[in-house]
Design a protein around this motif. Structure first.
Motif: not given
Length: 212
Positions: A126-138
């Motif tokens: 998993g490199l990144s996870m986005y929901s809407g305009m934000g999220g999580r990244e490595l």
């Protein structure tokens, strides 16, 4: 130094342990509820024991999957990616047979991952996870290490994905918002409505070539 030296191990977990366990618990609860409903229907038709057996058949795989996900952890040691659930799988980025960009769309969150296959094993990083305009990244260090390992392959797929991760690092250094970062933009190319899909390698290469 050995590639698997513990001092060289770098976590590649996109989500923290608390979030992973919470998600796994919700999956288990949902699976048990569906199993109980299915068992009740079968039990009404075929009797008590038939209902119990049917419920167990439905619930057991889901609960085991949730338990495996709760234990799941991914790390990089040298060029080798390891993932541990009930057992441990390992794929060496230096000799992986195939590299793909995998986009999953679940619970209103889109995850962009590097799907690697080698030695009859497969791992999705998993490199990144986005929901809407934000999220999580490595993190920066994780992306840098992955980019270096991919570039060291010396082939076109490795260089393409390495450049993609370097572009992501540049976007973060420039303070660009999530929708302007390469992983977000590339993940948005995948059509919605499908749980998991691989982007065509030519589409990924063309996108990376177009980046500044």
């Amino acid at each position: 130094m050995s590639q698997d030296d513990k001092s060289d191990q770098l976590s590649l977990d996109l989500l923290d342990r608390v979030t992973v366990r919470k998600r796994a618990r919700m999956v288990a609860i949902g699976g048990v509820m569906v199993a109980l409903a299915f068992g009740a229907i079968v039990g009404f038709i075929g009797g008590r024991w038939a209902g119990i057996i049917a419920a167990l058949i439905v619930a057991l795989p889901v609960v085991l999957l949730a338990m495996s996900e709760a234990r799941r952890t991914t790390w990089l040691a040298g060029t080798r990616v390891h993932v541990r659930g009930f057992g441990t799988r390992t794929v060496d980025l230096a000799t992986a047979d195939a590299l793909d960009l995998l986009v999953t769309d679940m619970r209103n969150a889109r995850t962009v991952g590097l799907f690697v296959r080698g030695n009859k094993k497969a791992i999705n990083i998993g490199l990144s996870m986005y929901s809407g305009m934000g999220g999580r990244e490595l993190g920066i260090y994780q992306l840098r290490r992955l980019a270096d390992a991919l570039a060291a392959r010396g082939d076109t797929p490795g260089l393409v994905f390495s450049e993609l991760l370097v572009a992501q690092l540049r976007a973060e250094a420039r303070g660009l918002a999530a929708p302007e970062r390469p992983l977000y933009r590339l993940g948005s190319l995948a059509p919605s409505g499908r749980m998991a899909q691989k982007l065509h390698p030519d589409a990924v290469s063309k996108f990376v070539t177009s980046l500044d």
